[in-house]
Design a protein around this motif. Structure first.
Motif, PDB file in Angstrom:
ATOM      1  N   VAL A  11       0.726  -1.096  -0.018  1.00  0.00           N
ATOM      2  CA  VAL A  11       0.009   0.010  -0.277  1.00  0.00           C
ATOM      3  C   VAL A  11       0.836   1.349  -0.135  1.00  0.00           C
ATOM      4  O   VAL A  11       2.089   1.173   0.484  1.00  0.00           O
ATOM      5  CB  VAL A  11      -1.003   0.116   1.101  1.00  0.00           C
ATOM      6  N   VAL A  23      -4.371  -6.849   5.200  1.00  0.00           N
ATOM      7  CA  VAL A  23      -6.011  -6.134   5.242  1.00  0.00           C
ATOM      8  C   VAL A  23      -6.873  -7.131   5.599  1.00  0.00           C
ATOM      9  O   VAL A  23      -7.242  -8.059   4.791  1.00  0.00           O
ATOM     10  CB  VAL A  23      -5.875  -5.527   4.112  1.00  0.00           C
ATOM     11  N   PRO A  54      -7.304   2.316  -3.220  1.00  0.00           N
ATOM     12  CA  PRO A  54      -8.659   2.418  -2.829  1.00  0.00           C
ATOM     13  C   PRO A  54      -9.352   2.418  -4.391  1.00  0.00           C
ATOM     14  O   PRO A  54      -8.394   2.786  -5.277  1.00  0.00           O
ATOM     15  CB  PRO A  54      -8.887   3.885  -2.144  1.00  0.00           C
ATOM     16  N   VAL A 370      -6.488   3.327   1.824  1.00  0.00           N
ATOM     17  CA  VAL A 370      -6.419   1.957   2.446  1.00  0.00           C
ATOM     18  C   VAL A 370      -6.260   2.185   3.723  1.00  0.00           C
ATOM     19  O   VAL A 370      -5.132   2.124   4.076  1.00  0.00           O
ATOM     20  CB  VAL A 370      -5.541   1.066   1.372  1.00  0.00           C
ATOM     21  N   LEU A 378     -11.701  -1.432  -3.094  1.00  0.00           N
ATOM     22  CA  LEU A 378     -10.473  -1.671  -3.241  1.00  0.00           C
ATOM     23  C   LEU A 378     -10.141  -2.107  -4.745  1.00  0.00           C
ATOM     24  O   LEU A 378     -10.818  -2.802  -5.599  1.00  0.00           O
ATOM     25  CB  LEU A 378      -9.938  -2.582  -2.346  1.00  0.00           C
TER      26      LEU A 378
END
Length: 432
Positions: A11, A23, A54, A370, A378
């Motif tokens: 990320v 995640v 995202p 995120v 996502l």
């Protein structure tokens, strides 16, 4: 709703570093983030170090339904968007019927909600048929859910109509989005007017048609106080006009399309209508200017202007072929390849242009990072392996792209909406 863990994802951090993390998603939201999380979930996805972002936002797409389903439908367009890594798009109103009334608007809004696999927000028209000089009932359309107002595909030719439209949009606190084009300066042109159009013996569109109308609009926007958004900027003069307007405090945002960032008129290889779009590809100086404008913040965001057409509508001469190219399945990939991998921009800037700035400008309920607590809209991108774009891989009905055959990085591996998978290129990464 099933719980999900995405492990070994990278990320974006604010120092532009990519940090590996796991995640966890429960009930459609991110609930935990940390390296090597030892928690049990219903499903596990191994990202193998791919980039997790995202979901992308595109404020300028044409999904063609109702009225032109032979070109695209909301189902095919939204699936194409998911394949490109997008989870929110804003759909243009050049439809049949044009959403100029509450009844017509609610019809297309219902179709978006029923058939879209991602979040499809809907523009209403500024005026009936996109050409009338009488402004639509923006109060009623805003109450019905119009995200903003535009006559995209047509420039508003009357200054009075534009003034009245801006005043009405300001009253309901919605952006007024402009396709800037003075039709008296287009004069039947099909590509940019200049040396290249002369070489190809094709009628040219005077670039003043864009900048002259933009200058008019910016003066009116300053007077009315509306949030004025400029669609698909393409000339160096237009970039400079927006730059000056921002310095003067005008509430203006602007977008640029991937093709105007990456191509110019010298890339047109003869009478090939895959390169026909509106606004047209401009000069190399214009291309340099829009890139510079994006980098310095004059231009706020990238929007694809995804414009699918039937094959037969593009298999013609420039004269007679439809304007527009498809782009929603290739935009992130092309920009990652040509701007980020080349060192011109950072992946954090790309996230700013394709997620954060669009969400802020249009006041969208969409995640912009995120992070724990955010909706799990996502996209997972493979930024390490090359891929060659082919015509037969498009999910969109439109295959009218000049980028077919290009080698890119950043193919979408998976897209999720509210934690549910709406697109996957690699089912093998999912472990039950």
């Amino acid at each position: 709703m099933a719980s999900l863990k995405i492990k070994n994802a990278r990320v974006i951090q604010h120092d532009n570093e990519l940090t590996q993390t796991d995640v966890v998603i429960r009930d459609g939201k991110i609930t935990e983030m940390a390296p090597k999380l030892m928690v049990k979930t219903d499903r596990v996805i191994d990202a193998h170090g791919q980039l997790l972002m995202p979901g992308l936002i595109d404020v300028h797409v044409h999904f063609r339904e109702p009225g032109f389903e032979y070109k695209e439908t909301i189902a095919t367009g939204s699936k194409a968007a998911a394949r490109g890594g997008f989870t929110t798009v804003l759909a243009m109103p050049n439809l049949n019927p044009v959403p100029s009334t509450v009844e017509a608007f609610k019809q297309v809004q219902a179709l978006n909600q029923a058939n879209g696999v991602i979040n499809v927000e809907q523009y209403a028209a500024i005026s009936d048929g996109l050409t009338s000089e009488t402004v639509d009932d923006m109060q009623a359309l805003a109450q019905a859910g119009a995200i903003a107002f535009t006559n995209d595909g047509k420039g508003v030719q009357s200054a009075k109509t534009m003034r009245d439209a801006m005043a009405a949009a300001k009253e309901v606190n919605r952006p007024l989005v402009a396709h800037v084009e003075d039709e008296s300066l287009v004069d039947g042109g099909v590509m940019n007017l200049g040396a290249r159009s002369a070489e190809l013996e094709l009628p040219g569109m005077d670039p003043l048609g864009e900048s002259a109308q933009l200058a008019r609009d910016l003066v009116i926007a300053k007077a009315t106080g509306v949030h004025y958004h400029v669609a698909h900027i393409s000339t160096k003069e237009s970039v400079e006009l927006v730059r000056i307007a921002k310095q003067q405090g005008v509430d203006v945002t602007a977008e640029v399309s991937p093709h105007h960032l990456l191509l110019d008129e010298n890339d047109i290889d003869g009478d090939n209508a895959l390169f026909k779009m509106n606004p047209p590809l401009r000069t190399s100086e214009d291309r340099t200017a829009v890139v510079a404008g994006l980098l310095d913040g004059t231009l706020d965001m990238v929007a694809t202007d995804h414009a699918p057409h039937a094959v037969e509508e593009k298999e013609r001469s420039f004269v007679g072929a439809a304007f527009g190219i498809t782009g929603i399945e290739t935009s992130f990939q092309l920009l990652y390849t040509h701007l980020v991998r080349s060192g011109i921009a950072t992946v954090e800037q790309l996230e700013q242009w394709m997620v954060k700035n669009p969400a802020q400008a249009f006041n969208l309920d969409a995640p912009t990072a995120v992070a724990v607590g955010q909706k799990a809209d996502l996209a997972l991108f493979d930024i390490d392996h090359a891929h060659t774009i082919t015509a037969d891989e498009f999910v969109s009905k439109g295959v009218n792209s000049p980028f077919i055959g290009a080698t890119i990085y950043g193919q979408t591996s998976m897209t999720l909406m509210d934690g549910e998978i709406v697109y996957t290129a690699a089912p093998s990464v999912v472990n039950e």
